[in-house]
Scaffold this active site. Sequence first.
Site, PDB file in Angstrom:
ATOM      1  CB  CYS A   3      -0.940   0.012   1.195  1.00 25.86           C
ATOM      2  SG  CYS A   3      -0.062   0.030   2.777  1.00 25.86           S
ATOM      3  CB  CYS A   6       4.553  -0.231   1.703  1.00 23.77           C
ATOM      4  SG  CYS A   6       3.518  -1.424   2.585  1.00 23.77           S
ATOM      5  CB  CYS A  79     -10.640   2.510 -31.281  1.00 20.18           C
ATOM      6  SG  CYS A  79     -10.396   0.745 -31.513  1.00 20.18           S
ATOM      7  CB  CYS A  82      -5.663   0.312 -32.086  1.00 20.00           C
ATOM      8  SG  CYS A  82      -6.971   0.048 -33.297  1.00 20.00           S
ATOM      9  CG  ASP A 481      13.517  26.393   1.534  1.00 24.51           C
ATOM     10  OD1 ASP A 481      13.806  26.273   2.732  1.00 24.51           O
ATOM     11  OD2 ASP A 481      14.266  26.935   0.700  1.00 24.51           O
ATOM     12  CG  ASP A 684      15.446  27.871  -3.925  1.00 23.39           C
ATOM     13  OD1 ASP A 684      15.515  27.384  -2.783  1.00 23.39           O
ATOM     14  OD2 ASP A 684      15.948  28.974  -4.229  1.00 23.39           O
ATOM     15  CG  ASP A 688      14.770  23.072  -0.404  1.00 25.16           C
ATOM     16  OD1 ASP A 688      14.676  23.000   0.835  1.00 25.16           O
ATOM     17  OD2 ASP A 688      14.915  24.148  -1.016  1.00 25.16           O
TER      18      ASP A 688
END
Length: 794
Positions: A3, A6, A79, A82, A481, A684, A688
């Site tokens: 899930c 995890c 379509c 395909c 930040d 930035d 970070d």
Amino acid sequence: MSCASCVGRVEKALTKVPGVLSVSVNLATERAQVIAEPQVLDGDLHQAVVDAGYTVIAAPKPSHNSDHEITLSIGGMSCASCVGRVEKALSHVEGVDSAEVNLATEKATVKGTHLEAGILIQAVIDAGYEAQVIEESSNQAQAQPRKRAPIWPVIVSALFALPLVLPMLAEPFGLHWMLPGWVQWLLATPVQFWLGWRFYKGAWKALKALSGNMDMLVALGTSAAYGLSVYQLLNVSSGQEAHLYFESSAVIITLILLGKWLEARAKTQTSEAIRALAALRPERATVRRQNQDLDIAVEQVMPGDLVVVKPGERIPVDGDVQEGSSSVDESLITGESLPVTKSVGDSVTGGAINGEGLLLIKTTAISAESTLAKIIQLVESAQAKKAPIQRVVDKISSIFVPVIIILALLTLLGWGFVTGNWEHGVLNAVAVLVIACPCALGLATPTAIMVGTGTAARHGILIKDAETLEITHAVKALAFDKTGTLTEGKPQLTAFITPKNSDTVKALSMAASLQAGSEHPLARAVISKAKRDEISYSHAVDMKIVAGSGVQAIVDGRSLCLGNSRWMTELGADLKEFEAQRKQLEQEGCSVSWLVETQGAAAHVLALLGFSDTLKETAKVAIKQLQHQQIKTIMLTGDNAGAAKHVGDQLGIDEVIAEVKPADKAEKINQLHEEYGVVAMVGDGVNDAPALAAADVGIAMGTGTDVAMHTAAITLMRGNPALVADAIDISSLTYRKIKQNLFWAFIYNVIGVPLAAFGLLNPMIAGGAMALSSVSVVTNALLLRRWKGKADQP
């Protein structure tokens, strides 16, 4: 992994490995992408995952030359079914790890090891389609619109079909006349077998591949109507009028040809953003070599070349201004509506338009390494990938055609055995076949993704992939930040306080020596102050960066440290003498650093440094817009609590989390995820990157570092925080369009198929509805182009 939780645990475990910059774990592919410093060992990463309670199944990294990607142009798809067939054919080729086919762009992206283009192309051909390789080094195909579908088959088909349908249209006005049966046959036959040959061709390919597609539905339906008419014509008794349905088959084919033409015409507009970007590349450049100005092809420009850009010309390369000053229009690249002033030392981006001044630019990047090329590649990549919701649609599409054929057969048998009217049974079965349109299902998501990402790029918002576009609309909390994101990122040294009877000039010289060579914004502020005061400084030796704390080195034989309050306390420095000044600076919103000298276990304060940074003009507006969108705003910074709180109060941010080490930012993001759900992070800097990777949606400022931009899922080409709210807005709008398109794609069939089966839908109306469904979803997606970001509004 079982899930989403995890995923968070694995990312958390890998992020804690020293030297790891960013981690991205995908639950669907069960893979982890790790960006780390060179010294990080694979064994350390393996052990971290094992310690977290999971197993590592992946093999060691393949060599650089063995793991690559090939893009193919696919022809003949009609379509969504395909799409599934081409993907299946490519996936069965040895060495292919994944294959994604996009119906809207008519491209296949194949990833794997030791891929051979020839084998991939043959696999597509064997599946009944056409393929050719798209060269990675060239985006010229995107610079020009795709070849327009010819209109003449629609016109010719309409001219043949009109005489057949006119008598039906005249009946409500009391006019009863009908063309002789043999004339109807002469008019319908060219439409059926000449203009409609494309449907038989596509159906035959699908049949050979033991699958179905839209062409098969059209071919079966129109052939049944045509065949029934021929049977009636040949078996009519003398003097009686035959019940012919030639007009149904001819009109159905005409309407579907019209729909396909309108669809192709609309699809060309979905890739308009990329074509507009590609068209920004100039073909020629004026290069100054040996004091001569030479006019050469852009491809011949080399890094380091001096390029002359005259007023009104488009800048051909990325570079730095060496001479001159001018205003530069970067609107089509960054979305910035106003020209930006450029002078000596400023960087410029290829594709921007030079204003009134002559510029001499030193080339820093060309070709695929240029900013424009990277933007185009990023947008193309986002448009080529599938959103998670599309995978569900593809599964439905894979069984769609067989189900419709079974329903048509049941309709025929039901009418035949229950009412005994086999003629009506055939007509109703025809209606069932032609009302069903898997094209709309295949186009619903990719067209919205293409227009959404293209529109976002035009406004300076680069979205890495379709999955990001889909999840961003669900963001509940957003962490910023501070430095360079909410502030200008250009701090000034506004306070330099030393102990009584100490040499302030000497202390500033030592601080500058410590910071010489560093690109950190605070380091640049110290150097600028020293230069302004004309204070000389030497070079430090044995320099060591302490992540999240500061820097230490030897200057003129003295062991010095410069960093934050937390680190100084750990070093044992006595800060009480400056307590009042520190509090005053923090209350004024200043970031505080200390210069200390260490002697054994002792640390003596040499100076208290206060840095002030200007808030971005749009920061407060950005916070208000996000709060209006019911998104919790948080500031996550390593700065001191006083300065952080001052900025938070000024901007009206909901929550401020200060004094967070870079290594702990990812952990804070995980905590926010558990508290709020989907979390985005805006940053930035290099520090970070782990937080950007840990967030559900990482958003990097384009004015920041390459590491942050590489890690983030969204890049803002301008340093305007108001673009964050715009990114969430365009994501929400695009996701809404996807849901609308899927609704219309399904509603045509949910309503139309039962009506057709019960004899309540004329086959010609069914054919028109089928054609309209594809056109409607593409047209609805194109409405996204009208979106205007609030960051661009005055």
